[in-house]
Design a protein around this motif. Structure first.
Motif, short mmCIF file in Angstrom:
data_model
loop_
_atom_site.label_atom_id
_atom_site.label_comp_id
_atom_site.label_asym_id
_atom_site.label_seq_id
_atom_site.Cartn_x
_atom_site.Cartn_y
_atom_site.Cartn_z
N GLY A 240 0.62 -11.21 -1.18
CA GLY A 240 0.99 -9.82 -0.90
C GLY A 240 -0.21 -8.97 -0.57
O GLY A 240 -0.16 -8.11 0.31
N ALA A 241 -1.31 -9.21 -1.28
CA ALA A 241 -2.53 -8.44 -1.02
C ALA A 241 -3.07 -8.71 0.39
O ALA A 241 -3.51 -7.80 1.09
CB ALA A 241 -3.59 -8.76 -2.06
N VAL A 242 -3.01 -10.00 0.80
CA VAL A 242 -3.48 -10.34 2.15
C VAL A 242 -2.61 -9.69 3.21
O VAL A 242 -3.11 -9.10 4.18
CB VAL A 242 -3.49 -11.87 2.33
N LEU A 243 -1.29 -9.77 3.04
CA LEU A 243 -0.38 -9.17 4.01
C LEU A 243 -0.53 -7.65 4.05
O LEU A 243 -0.49 -7.03 5.12
CB LEU A 243 1.07 -9.55 3.68
N LEU A 244 -0.71 -7.04 2.88
CA LEU A 244 -0.90 -5.59 2.82
C LEU A 244 -2.18 -5.18 3.54
O LEU A 244 -2.21 -4.18 4.27
CB LEU A 244 -0.93 -5.14 1.36
N THR A 245 -3.22 -5.98 3.36
CA THR A 245 -4.49 -5.68 4.03
C THR A 245 -4.36 -5.81 5.54
O THR A 245 -4.88 -4.98 6.30
CB THR A 245 -5.59 -6.61 3.52
N GLN A 282 -3.78 20.06 1.51
CA GLN A 282 -2.54 20.35 0.78
C GLN A 282 -1.60 19.17 0.99
O GLN A 282 -1.06 18.98 2.07
CB GLN A 282 -1.91 21.65 1.29
N LEU A 283 -1.43 18.38 -0.05
CA LEU A 283 -0.62 17.17 0.02
C LEU A 283 0.37 17.12 -1.14
O LEU A 283 0.12 17.66 -2.22
CB LEU A 283 -1.50 15.92 -0.02
N GLY A 284 1.47 16.44 -0.88
CA GLY A 284 2.40 16.14 -1.95
C GLY A 284 2.12 14.76 -2.51
O GLY A 284 0.99 14.26 -2.44
N VAL A 285 3.14 14.11 -3.03
CA VAL A 285 2.99 12.76 -3.55
C VAL A 285 2.89 11.79 -2.38
O VAL A 285 3.74 11.79 -1.48
CB VAL A 285 4.19 12.38 -4.45
N LEU A 286 1.85 10.96 -2.38
CA LEU A 286 1.63 10.01 -1.30
C LEU A 286 2.20 8.65 -1.67
O LEU A 286 2.24 8.28 -2.84
CB LEU A 286 0.14 9.87 -1.01
N PRO A 287 2.63 7.87 -0.68
CA PRO A 287 3.02 6.48 -0.96
C PRO A 287 1.82 5.70 -1.50
O PRO A 287 0.66 6.02 -1.20
CB PRO A 287 3.46 5.96 0.42
N GLY A 288 2.08 4.66 -2.25
CA GLY A 288 1.00 3.89 -2.87
C GLY A 288 0.37 2.90 -1.93
O GLY A 288 0.25 1.71 -2.25
N VAL A 289 -0.06 3.37 -0.77
CA VAL A 289 -0.73 2.52 0.22
C VAL A 289 -2.23 2.69 0.03
O VAL A 289 -2.75 3.80 0.13
CB VAL A 289 -0.32 2.90 1.66
N PRO A 290 -2.97 1.61 -0.23
CA PRO A 290 -4.40 1.75 -0.53
C PRO A 290 -5.20 2.50 0.53
O PRO A 290 -6.11 3.26 0.21
CB PRO A 290 -4.87 0.29 -0.66
N LEU A 291 -4.87 2.31 1.80
CA LEU A 291 -5.63 2.96 2.86
C LEU A 291 -5.57 4.48 2.76
O LEU A 291 -6.50 5.18 3.18
CB LEU A 291 -5.11 2.50 4.23
#
Length: 438
Positions: A240-245, A282-291
């Motif tokens: 999963g980490a490889v695919l996410l990267t 000014q941001l709200g809650v961000l998705p948990g995407v490392p980038l």
């Protein structure tokens, strides 16, 4: 080269481009299917998923409809069950465009570039039709006309640009040469105007994008802790980490486009009612995407100095164009550089750079999810205005600044500065040196 052979080679290039694009998605997806699902994998969904990702990379919006049971299991609200995903992983488009431009130049060298462009366009359209017809699924749907038109344009337009720009510099014994001949008949000071303006605009835009890429590279060590923390919260295994990267690398050019918008001043949005600019964030809650950990948490008045980057890019472009323009004036035995063409050159460089920045902003904007995430990316109009004005300032400084040694340079090229006179050989050598600056 025979016209049929040119068409076949261009068609082969287009077919290879489509196949490589599919394979680039299919290979990592196959690994995920094997390691994540094993023997229980639904292999019939592999090809449709591959095509939909490939289509998204070619700027085809996807309409996603999630199953109600999936929403319950994942705890997502009901309104998240249907949304449009249109923010493209720009790496696909960049690689396809580079390959297509190279194919266009090869068709030019064959002497039948129009035939090559037509063949490449037809084959790409045929590949898009085949992919769309064979990838139907209820989860991700597309408009058929977009699924055919957008991949075709992503390949055909860069191929055409590659062929035409090559024809302008190398000649094609056709319409481009006739236009070039008409430009050569313009008065002194305007003759090289079209090429210089395009060259300067391209230099300025490349400089702005280069500074944006440098900003991303600088943010990696500065914000690396946030990126690592987001990786840990995903709780994925090695596969999963490889695919996410890999997925994040596909969106890296998109992030560079956002960095360009941030550097220019207007910034970009990550959701409706949000904004990321050098002055404030000014941001709200961000998705948990490392980038997304690279996005600065707050702005600062000091960061407004980033707007100097487009000014510097414009100055570099103005400097390069001024050297070429001065060399042309010297070759024409003119003691001065006309002011009017330099003014128009500065404006033209700014317009081209602003238009290019607007195109990048448009390509890096779209919908990333349901609700407020339907508004993501920079605003093209604001980016065009900001980049254009900033590049204009830098280009005008270098193009319009007085040159105290301008007359002296003209005398040196002609040999008028020699007390005993200059031989024809020496004068010719000096003109060659001046012309080499172009």
């Amino acid at each position: 080269m025979h016209r049929l052979l040119v068409a076949l080679l261009a068609a082969l290039d287009a077919a290879v481009s489509a196949i490589v694009g599919w394979a680039a998605v299919l290979a990592p997806l196959t690994l995920m299917w094997v390691f994540a699902f094993g023997v229980l994998a639904d292999w019939s969904a592999l090809w449709p998923a591959t095509v939909r990702i490939w289509q998204l990379g070619n700027f085809v919006p996807l309409s996603l409809t999630l199953d109600g049971q999936f929403l319950v299991e994942t705890g997502l609200p009901e309104e998240a069950g249907s949304f449009v995903l249109s923010l493209a992983p720009l790496a696909f488009g960049v690689l396809i465009a580079a390959f297509a431009a190279r194919s266009g130049r090869r068709a030019l060298r064959s002497g039948k570039w129009a035939t090559g462009v037509a063949a490449g366009t037809v084959v790409t359209a045929l590949a898009a039709v085949i992919a769309n017809v064979t990838s139907g699924n209820p989860v991700a749907t597309v408009d058929a006309w977009r699924a055919i038109l957008m991949p075709t344009l992503v390949y055909a337009v860069p191929m055409l640009i590659g062929a035409v720009t090559g024809a302008w510099s190398e000649g094609d014994d056709g319409i481009v040469d006739r236009i070039h001949d008409a430009a050569d008949r313009l008065p002194s000071g305007w003759r090289e105007f079209p090429a210089l303006m395009v060259r300067g605009g391209g230099m300025a835009l490349a400089g702005v994008v280069g500074f944006a890429a440098l900003a991303i590279a600088t943010a990696v060590p500065l914000r690396g802790g946030s990126v690592i923390a987001l990786y840990e919260t995903t709780q994925v295994d090695l596969t999963g980490a490889v695919l996410l990267t890999l997925a994040q690398f596909a969106y890296l050019p998109t992030m560079i486009g956002w960095a360009m918008a941030w550097m220019a001043g207007p910034g970009f949005a990550f959701g409706a009612g949000t904004g990321v600019t050098p002055a404030a964030t000014q941001l709200g809650v961000l998705p948990g995407v490392p980038l997304l950990g690279l996005i600065p948490e707050q702005g600062s008045p000091l960061l407004l100095l980033s707007v100097l980057a487009p000014v510097v890019a414009g100055a570099i472009a103005g400097w390069g164009v001024r050297i070429a323009f001065r060399a042309e004036a010297c070759a024409e035995r003119v003691d001065h550089e006309p002011t009017a063409p330099r003014v128009v050159l500065a404006v033209g460089i700014a317009v081209i750079a602003g238009a290019g920045a607007a195109l990048i902003a448009a390509l890096t904007s779209g919908s990333l999810g349901p609700g407020r995430l339907a508004v993501t990316g920079p605003e093209p109009g604001a980016i065009a205005l900001a980049v254009g004005l900033e590049v204009l300032v830098g280009a005008a400084i270098l193009l319009l600044a007085p040159r105290s040694y301008e007359r002296r340079l003209g005398e040196w090229v002609r040999g008028d500065d020699d007390e005993e006179g200059a031989s024809d050989e020496n004068v010719g050598g000096r003109r060659d040196i001046a012309a080499s600056l172009d």
